[in-house]
Design a protein around this motif. Structure first.
Motif, PDB file in Angstrom:
ATOM      1  N   ASP A 167       0.832  -1.222   0.000  1.00 34.15           N
ATOM      2  CA  ASP A 167       0.000   0.000   0.000  1.00 34.15           C
ATOM      3  C   ASP A 167       0.861   1.265   0.000  1.00 34.15           C
ATOM      4  O   ASP A 167       0.552   2.256  -0.654  1.00 34.15           O
ATOM      5  CB  ASP A 167      -1.022   0.004   1.153  1.00 34.15           C
ATOM      6  CG  ASP A 167      -0.400  -0.151   2.527  1.00 34.15           C
ATOM      7  OD1 ASP A 167       0.821  -0.410   2.617  1.00 34.15           O
ATOM      8  OD2 ASP A 167      -1.137  -0.019   3.525  1.00 34.15           O
ATOM      9  N   LYS A 168       2.006   1.204   0.693  1.00 33.00           N
ATOM     10  CA  LYS A 168       2.916   2.355   0.706  1.00 33.00           C
ATOM     11  C   LYS A 168       3.470   2.584  -0.711  1.00 33.00           C
ATOM     12  O   LYS A 168       3.529   3.722  -1.199  1.00 33.00           O
ATOM     13  CB  LYS A 168       4.055   2.110   1.705  1.00 33.00           C
ATOM     14  CG  LYS A 168       5.032   3.253   1.811  1.00 33.00           C
ATOM     15  CD  LYS A 168       5.893   3.117   3.059  1.00 33.00           C
ATOM     16  CE  LYS A 168       6.697   4.354   3.344  1.00 33.00           C
ATOM     17  NZ  LYS A 168       7.872   4.512   2.528  1.00 33.00           N
ATOM     18  N   PHE A 169       3.851   1.488  -1.348  1.00 34.64           N
ATOM     19  CA  PHE A 169       4.368   1.591  -2.715  1.00 34.64           C
ATOM     20  C   PHE A 169       3.329   2.251  -3.625  1.00 34.64           C
ATOM     21  O   PHE A 169       3.629   3.175  -4.372  1.00 34.64           O
ATOM     22  CB  PHE A 169       4.729   0.188  -3.229  1.00 34.64           C
ATOM     23  CG  PHE A 169       5.077   0.168  -4.696  1.00 34.64           C
ATOM     24  CD1 PHE A 169       6.360   0.482  -5.115  1.00 34.64           C
ATOM     25  CD2 PHE A 169       4.125  -0.165  -5.655  1.00 34.64           C
ATOM     26  CE1 PHE A 169       6.686   0.482  -6.476  1.00 34.64           C
ATOM     27  CE2 PHE A 169       4.442  -0.171  -7.003  1.00 34.64           C
ATOM     28  CZ  PHE A 169       5.721   0.159  -7.419  1.00 34.64           C
ATOM     29  N   LEU A 170       2.085   1.765  -3.528  1.00 35.58           N
ATOM     30  CA  LEU A 170       1.025   2.293  -4.407  1.00 35.58           C
ATOM     31  C   LEU A 170       0.782   3.786  -4.133  1.00 35.58           C
ATOM     32  O   LEU A 170       0.555   4.565  -5.054  1.00 35.58           O
ATOM     33  CB  LEU A 170      -0.253   1.482  -4.230  1.00 35.58           C
ATOM     34  CG  LEU A 170      -0.162   0.037  -4.773  1.00 35.58           C
ATOM     35  CD1 LEU A 170      -1.332  -0.802  -4.280  1.00 35.58           C
ATOM     36  CD2 LEU A 170      -0.110   0.026  -6.300  1.00 35.58           C
ATOM     37  N   CYS A 171       0.863   4.147  -2.871  1.00 41.46           N
ATOM     38  CA  CYS A 171       0.697   5.577  -2.540  1.00 41.46           C
ATOM     39  C   CYS A 171       1.843   6.382  -3.132  1.00 41.46           C
ATOM     40  O   CYS A 171       1.633   7.452  -3.712  1.00 41.46           O
ATOM     41  CB  CYS A 171       0.682   5.792  -1.031  1.00 41.46           C
ATOM     42  SG  CYS A 171      -0.826   5.229  -0.271  1.00 41.46           S
ATOM     43  N   GLU A 172       3.062   5.879  -2.991  1.00 39.75           N
ATOM     44  CA  GLU A 172       4.222   6.613  -3.531  1.00 39.75           C
ATOM     45  C   GLU A 172       4.137   6.733  -5.043  1.00 39.75           C
ATOM     46  O   GLU A 172       4.636   7.693  -5.625  1.00 39.75           O
ATOM     47  CB  GLU A 172       5.529   5.926  -3.130  1.00 39.75           C
ATOM     48  CG  GLU A 172       5.859   6.180  -1.683  1.00 39.75           C
ATOM     49  CD  GLU A 172       7.314   5.978  -1.334  1.00 39.75           C
ATOM     50  OE1 GLU A 172       8.104   5.590  -2.205  1.00 39.75           O
ATOM     51  OE2 GLU A 172       7.650   6.229  -0.168  1.00 39.75           O
ATOM     52  N   MET A 173       3.496   5.747  -5.673  1.00 45.50           N
ATOM     53  CA  MET A 173       3.343   5.790  -7.129  1.00 45.50           C
ATOM     54  C   MET A 173       2.125   6.621  -7.520  1.00 45.50           C
ATOM     55  O   MET A 173       1.717   6.630  -8.680  1.00 45.50           O
ATOM     56  CB  MET A 173       3.208   4.370  -7.700  1.00 45.50           C
ATOM     57  CG  MET A 173       4.426   3.493  -7.479  1.00 45.50           C
ATOM     58  SD  MET A 173       5.957   4.166  -8.157  1.00 45.50           S
ATOM     59  CE  MET A 173       5.573   4.214  -9.875  1.00 45.50           C
ATOM     60  N   LYS A 174       1.526   7.288  -6.537  1.00 41.47           N
ATOM     61  CA  LYS A 174       0.381   8.175  -6.753  1.00 41.47           C
ATOM     62  C   LYS A 174      -0.847   7.441  -7.282  1.00 41.47           C
ATOM     63  O   LYS A 174      -1.639   8.001  -8.047  1.00 41.47           O
ATOM     64  CB  LYS A 174       0.728   9.337  -7.704  1.00 41.47           C
ATOM     65  CG  LYS A 174       2.017  10.063  -7.355  1.00 41.47           C
ATOM     66  CD  LYS A 174       1.915  10.780  -6.025  1.00 41.47           C
ATOM     67  CE  LYS A 174       3.261  11.366  -5.628  1.00 41.47           C
ATOM     68  NZ  LYS A 174       3.357  11.681  -4.209  1.00 41.47           N
ATOM     69  N   ALA A 175      -0.992   6.169  -6.850  1.00 39.67           N
ATOM     70  CA  ALA A 175      -2.193   5.422  -7.255  1.00 39.67           C
ATOM     71  C   ALA A 175      -3.408   5.943  -6.482  1.00 39.67           C
ATOM     72  O   ALA A 175      -4.557   5.726  -6.897  1.00 39.67           O
ATOM     73  CB  ALA A 175      -2.001   3.934  -7.002  1.00 39.67           C
ATOM     74  N   GLY A 176      -3.181   6.608  -5.387  1.00 33.51           N
ATOM     75  CA  GLY A 176      -4.277   7.153  -4.592  1.00 33.51           C
ATOM     76  C   GLY A 176      -3.847   7.293  -3.143  1.00 33.51           C
ATOM     77  O   GLY A 176      -2.692   7.014  -2.805  1.00 33.51           O
ATOM     78  N   SER A 177      -4.802   7.725  -2.319  1.00 32.80           N
ATOM     79  CA  SER A 177      -4.515   7.851  -0.895  1.00 32.80           C
ATOM     80  C   SER A 177      -4.495   6.439  -0.289  1.00 32.80           C
ATOM     81  O   SER A 177      -4.869   5.479  -0.965  1.00 32.80           O
ATOM     82  CB  SER A 177      -5.613   8.676  -0.219  1.00 32.80           C
ATOM     83  OG  SER A 177      -6.830   7.953  -0.348  1.00 32.80           O
ATOM     84  N   ARG A 178      -4.087   6.334   0.967  1.00 36.14           N
ATOM     85  CA  ARG A 178      -4.056   5.022   1.621  1.00 36.14           C
ATOM     86  C   ARG A 178      -5.409   4.315   1.505  1.00 36.14           C
ATOM     87  O   ARG A 178      -5.477   3.132   1.177  1.00 36.14           O
ATOM     88  CB  ARG A 178      -3.714   5.176   3.115  1.00 36.14           C
ATOM     89  CG  ARG A 178      -2.222   5.220   3.391  1.00 36.14           C
ATOM     90  CD  ARG A 178      -1.686   3.840   3.691  1.00 36.14           C
ATOM     91  NE  ARG A 178      -0.243   3.812   3.399  1.00 36.14           N
ATOM     92  CZ  ARG A 178       0.704   3.498   4.279  1.00 36.14           C
ATOM     93  NH1 ARG A 178       0.382   3.127   5.481  1.00 36.14           N
ATOM     94  NH2 ARG A 178       1.976   3.512   3.934  1.00 36.14           N
ATOM     95  N   SER A 179      -6.512   5.064   1.759  1.00 35.07           N
ATOM     96  CA  SER A 179      -7.825   4.398   1.744  1.00 35.07           C
ATOM     97  C   SER A 179      -8.247   4.063   0.307  1.00 35.07           C
ATOM     98  O   SER A 179      -8.806   2.994   0.061  1.00 35.07           O
ATOM     99  CB  SER A 179      -8.870   5.248   2.455  1.00 35.07           C
ATOM    100  OG  SER A 179      -8.896   6.522   1.883  1.00 35.07           O
TER     101      SER A 179
END
Ligand code: URA
Length: 236
Positions: free
Chosen positions: A4-16
């Motif tokens: 989830d941290k990776f996806l956030c860093e890749m700007k896939a969205g917020s944590r939720s």
């Protein structure tokens, strides 16, 4: 790193938002759907796709910022706006930091990165990385004063400043290249010859020149060539 941290860093969205994407089965790791937010991944080895699109991880980021006055070279500050707050949302990452400090009222070239090793080497007092400043002085300096700045002046440290390069630019302006980075160094050097800095702009650092197309407050990523140039500064 957690998925989830990776996806956030890749700007896939917020944590939720990322958790929803995962629950919907839209994320694959090496071809297998993964729904667990806390799944550990190797961001440099694993192939992570969102809706079939490969997310290319860039471990290190490098930006050249034209720092404006009135902004502090810090990662957070209770009172003043920081240089990191000048970044657009899509460029923000929690591990970014400024490479060294410019005073709040100093403008000019400031690098932002998350490459701790390179930053450490650029800032190491042993490496003597060149920094050039356009210095506006309160009064026109004499030739003798410029010679003093070049040879080294007493700024109240254990030793005088290292030899510097000085080039007259205008009546009250000089280009000053120093190879160290003591606290308020340029202002203290001017004081040492009974003068005063009225404006200060860093125009180059580690062989990189400020991109004049950047207005104060603007920034851009460094090119691969510029990153290589910075890394090679130490091999000269
Ligand atoms: N020297 C100074 O006095 N201030 C700066 O911001 C940078 C160098």
């Amino acid at each position: 790193m957690r998925l989830d941290k990776f996806l956030c860093e890749m700007k896939a969205g917020s944590r939720s938002q990322v958790r929803v994407l995962l629950r919907q089965g839209l994320v694959t790791v090496n071809g297998t759907v993964v729904t667990q937010a806390d799944q550990k991944i190797d961001e440099n080895q694993d192939r992570i796709c969102l809706q079939g699109r490969l997310l290319q991880y860039q471990e290190f980021l490098y930006f050249m910022l034209h720092k404006p006055g009135e902004v502090v070279s810090a990662t957070c500050d209770n009172r003043d706006k920081t240089v990191l707050e000048l970044l657009r949302m899509e460029d923000r990452r929690e591990d970014l930091f400024p490479v060294g400090r410019l005073d709040k009222d100093t403008e000019g070239l400031l690098l932002l990165t998350n490459d701790g090793e390179l930053a450490h080497r650029l800032l190491s007092p042993k490496r003597h990385v060149d920094k050039t400043y356009l210095v506006t002085l309160k009064r026109e300096p004499s030739e003798e004063e410029l010679l003093c700045l070049e040879r080294g002046v007493d700024i109240g440290e254990e030793r005088p400043t290292m030899p510097a390069r000085v080039c007259r630019q205008g009546k009250q302006q000089i280009l000053l290249t120093i190879h160290e980075g003591k606290f308020h160094q340029v202002k203290r050097m001017a004081q040492a010859v009974d003068n005063q800095v009225t404006a200060l702009k860093r125009v180059s650092f580690g062989g990189l020149s400020l991109d004049e197309s950047l207005h104060p407050g603007e920034y851009r990523p460094l090119s691969e060539e510029e990153v290589r140039q910075l890394q090679n500064v130490f091999e000269k």
